[in-house]
Design a protein around this motif. Structure first.
Motif, PDB file in Angstrom:
ATOM      1  N   SER A   1      46.163  43.878  35.662  1.00 13.93           N
ATOM      2  CA  SER A   1      44.695  44.128  35.960  1.00 13.93           C
ATOM      3  C   SER A   1      43.763  43.205  35.385  1.00 13.93           C
ATOM      4  N   TYR A   2      42.731  42.670  35.993  1.00 14.15           N
ATOM      5  CA  TYR A   2      41.705  41.895  35.444  1.00 14.15           C
ATOM      6  C   TYR A   2      40.738  42.770  34.712  1.00 14.15           C
ATOM      7  N   PRO A   3      40.072  42.063  33.602  1.00 11.54           N
ATOM      8  CA  PRO A   3      39.319  42.932  32.841  1.00 11.54           C
ATOM      9  C   PRO A   3      37.668  42.876  33.526  1.00 11.54           C
ATOM     10  N   ASP A   4      37.571  42.052  34.642  1.00 11.88           N
ATOM     11  CA  ASP A   4      36.234  41.801  35.042  1.00 11.88           C
ATOM     12  C   ASP A   4      36.269  41.902  36.736  1.00 11.88           C
ATOM     13  N   GLY A   5      37.150  42.619  37.183  1.00 11.48           N
ATOM     14  CA  GLY A   5      37.103  42.326  38.773  1.00 11.48           C
ATOM     15  C   GLY A   5      38.046  41.536  39.157  1.00 11.48           C
ATOM     16  N   ALA A   6      38.145  41.583  40.668  1.00 13.35           N
ATOM     17  CA  ALA A   6      39.343  40.798  41.289  1.00 13.35           C
ATOM     18  C   ALA A   6      38.790  39.355  41.349  1.00 13.35           C
ATOM     19  N   HIS A   7      40.175  38.599  41.410  1.00 10.71           N
ATOM     20  CA  HIS A   7      39.993  37.076  41.415  1.00 10.71           C
ATOM     21  C   HIS A   7      41.037  36.727  42.314  1.00 10.71           C
ATOM     22  N   ASP A   8      40.674  35.693  43.050  1.00 13.00           N
ATOM     23  CA  ASP A   8      41.810  34.926  43.809  1.00 13.00           C
ATOM     24  C   ASP A   8      42.460  33.918  42.861  1.00 13.00           C
ATOM     25  N   ALA A   9      43.815  33.769  43.024  1.00  7.31           N
ATOM     26  CA  ALA A   9      44.495  33.118  41.888  1.00  7.31           C
ATOM     27  C   ALA A   9      45.817  32.446  42.432  1.00  7.31           C
ATOM     28  N   GLU A  10      46.201  31.219  42.149  1.00 11.92           N
ATOM     29  CA  GLU A  10      47.246  30.398  42.874  1.00 11.92           C
ATOM     30  C   GLU A  10      48.305  29.745  41.815  1.00 11.92           C
ATOM     31  N   ALA A  11      47.898  29.762  40.492  1.00 10.18           N
ATOM     32  CA  ALA A  11      48.605  29.160  39.420  1.00 10.18           C
ATOM     33  C   ALA A  11      49.007  29.995  38.460  1.00 10.18           C
ATOM     34  N   LEU A  12      50.359  29.724  38.035  1.00  5.61           N
ATOM     35  CA  LEU A  12      50.987  30.500  36.831  1.00  5.61           C
ATOM     36  C   LEU A  12      51.601  29.508  35.948  1.00  5.61           C
ATOM     37  N   LEU A  13      51.258  29.734  34.649  1.00  9.86           N
ATOM     38  CA  LEU A  13      51.941  28.950  33.425  1.00  9.86           C
ATOM     39  C   LEU A  13      52.594  29.995  32.603  1.00  9.86           C
ATOM     40  N   LEU A  14      53.124  29.273  31.549  1.00 10.89           N
ATOM     41  CA  LEU A  14      53.794  30.069  30.459  1.00 10.89           C
ATOM     42  C   LEU A  14      53.634  29.397  29.171  1.00 10.89           C
ATOM     43  N   ALA A  15      52.976  30.180  28.440  1.00 12.99           N
ATOM     44  CA  ALA A  15      52.899  29.753  26.920  1.00 12.99           C
ATOM     45  C   ALA A  15      54.169  29.640  26.129  1.00 12.99           C
ATOM     46  N   GLY A  16      54.055  28.793  24.889  1.00 16.25           N
ATOM     47  CA  GLY A  16      55.401  28.564  24.373  1.00 16.25           C
ATOM     48  C   GLY A  16      56.186  29.641  23.868  1.00 16.25           C
ATOM     49  N   ASP A  17      55.533  30.868  23.704  1.00 17.29           N
ATOM     50  CA  ASP A  17      56.268  31.881  23.378  1.00 17.29           C
ATOM     51  C   ASP A  17      56.826  32.936  24.837  1.00 17.29           C
ATOM     52  N   GLY A  18      56.385  32.321  25.855  1.00 17.89           N
ATOM     53  CA  GLY A  18      56.799  32.880  27.120  1.00 17.89           C
ATOM     54  C   GLY A  18      55.720  33.790  27.885  1.00 17.89           C
ATOM     55  N   THR A  19      54.559  33.897  27.222  1.00 16.48           N
ATOM     56  CA  THR A  19      53.778  34.563  27.785  1.00 16.48           C
ATOM     57  C   THR A  19      53.200  34.147  29.127  1.00 16.48           C
ATOM     58  N   PRO A  20      52.921  34.862  30.134  1.00 14.65           N
ATOM     59  CA  PRO A  20      52.567  34.416  31.550  1.00 14.65           C
ATOM     60  C   PRO A  20      51.068  34.145  31.393  1.00 14.65           C
TER      61      PRO A  20
END
Length: 377
Positions: free
Chosen positions: A150-169
């Protein structure tokens, strides 16, 4: 329906941010100039293969694997399109995988260094979802596992996902011009909705690349990918691929403080997917074809990424000493954020205010026209 969703995204972004741009009580001061991005010449992509399967007309996410590709459609009313599709190198579907429950709007795919595939169920054109989801498909697993966030500040539209170096989405929103970055605020757990926190925003460079949505298409992020070796990351709009160098796995730092290289993706009919080739030498894209001429088939295209390096932007004293905002990013501000913070309540603010009001009136006029057209139909 997609065209209406894009219009809604743009109008919400304009009316929500334009009238308030530059409001601050800080004294006016000059912003530090940002380094100029490297921009490649605009050339058409080279066709890799054509996807002939009739179920794959709404491709919204893609990753390259050792033996082919993994793709997903975006939200679909047809059950046979709600699958994870595995393709060989000639773009032939070799197998599919069903979801344990119905996804809402799958928009991107990411692949981790260990082969884990993440499917981002994060689309929300109308901004009504109380939570979003990530489907995690471990290497060799027979079914993906659902994780809600869940977002901390209301709904958002999103279409991209990346991964940090430690695997965090890292979820990248579709907010026009300055997409926001969110990460889970704790370990993901199946069956539990994990809150996210905002960790920054991306200052999208302005280009003139041809695309079906004109200026609007150059403002919205529709996909993202990590290079196989983790040294680079790329976001795409309907018009361009925007690539950043990554140091020590710090993807958020690269996106918020780095200076991009821009590879134009001219004339793609509806580009919503991007990935790296397995050797990292090429950028691969594919478009949706649902709204194209009958019989149009999606083709995977290959582009040579923009070459060259750019120096990192200098940190200004004001940025280094600014008080942190507990509700926003803990990362240093982007060049655009620094520029906004430096604007005082002077003539520039008045110009922004008038411009914002004009844009809001234009937005209302467009919505009215759409309503009339819908009524006539």
């Amino acid at each position: 329906m997609l065209r209406v969703g894009i219009l809604v995204t743009v109008l919400i972004g304009i009316t929500a941010t334009a009238p308030l741009a530059g409001i601050t009580t800080a004294p006016a001061r000059a912003a530090a100039p940002a380094p100029t991005p490297v921009v490649a010449a605009a050339t058409k992509g080279t066709e890799v293969c054509v996807i002939a399967d009739g179920r794959l007309v709404e491709i919204s996410g893609m990753v390259a694997t050792e033996d082919g590709y993994v793709v997903v459609n975006d939200g679909s009313d047809l059950e046979n399109r709600r699958r994870v599709f595995f393709l060989d190198r000639s773009c032939r579907v070799t197998r599919t995988l069903s979801y344990p429950s119905r996804p809402r709007d799958t928009e991107d795919v990411a692949i981790a260094r260990d082969g884990t595939i993440w499917i981002a169920d994060i689309g929300d054109n109308d901004r009504v979802r109380t939570n979003i989801a990530l489907w995690k498909l471990a290497s060799g697993a027979k079914s993906p596992v659902l994780h809600r966030l869940s977002y901390p500040d209301g709904a958002h539209d999103a279409e991209a996902l990346l991964l940090a170096g430690d695997g965090t989405p890292i979820v990248v929103t579709k907010d026009p011009g300055t997409p926001r970055l969110y990460v889970p605020d704790g370990p993901l757990r199946a069956g539990v909705t994990v809150p996210m926190r905002r960790v920054g925003e991306v200052d999208l460079p302005r280009t003139g690349t041809d695309n079906p949505w004109s200026a609007f298409g150059r403002l919205m992020v529709t996909g993202g990918a990590n290079a196989p070796d983790g040294s680079r990351v790329v976001l795409r709009t309907y018009a361009d691929a925007i690539e950043f160098d990554v140091t020590d796995g710090d993807v958020v730092g690269a996106l918020t403080r780095g200076v991009p290289r821009i590879t134009p993706l001219p004339g793609e009919p509806q580009g919503e997917s991007i990935t790296y080739s397995r050797d990292g030498r090429s950028l691969l894209t594919v478009s949706e074809t649902a709204d194209q001429a009958p019989g149009t088939r999606p083709a995977i295209l290959s582009y040579r990424p923009a070459a060259g390096s750019v120096p990192p932007p200098a940190t200004t004293p004001s940025a280094a000493t600014a008080a942190p905002d507990a509700s926003a990013s803990t990362a240093p501000p982007s060049p655009r954020a620094a520029e906004r913070a430096s604007d005082g309540p002077d003539g520039a603010f008045v110009a922004r205010l008038l411009g914002g009001l004009g844009l809001a009136m234009l937005a209302l006029a467009v919505v009215g026209v759409l309503g009339v057209l819908a009524f006539r139909r």
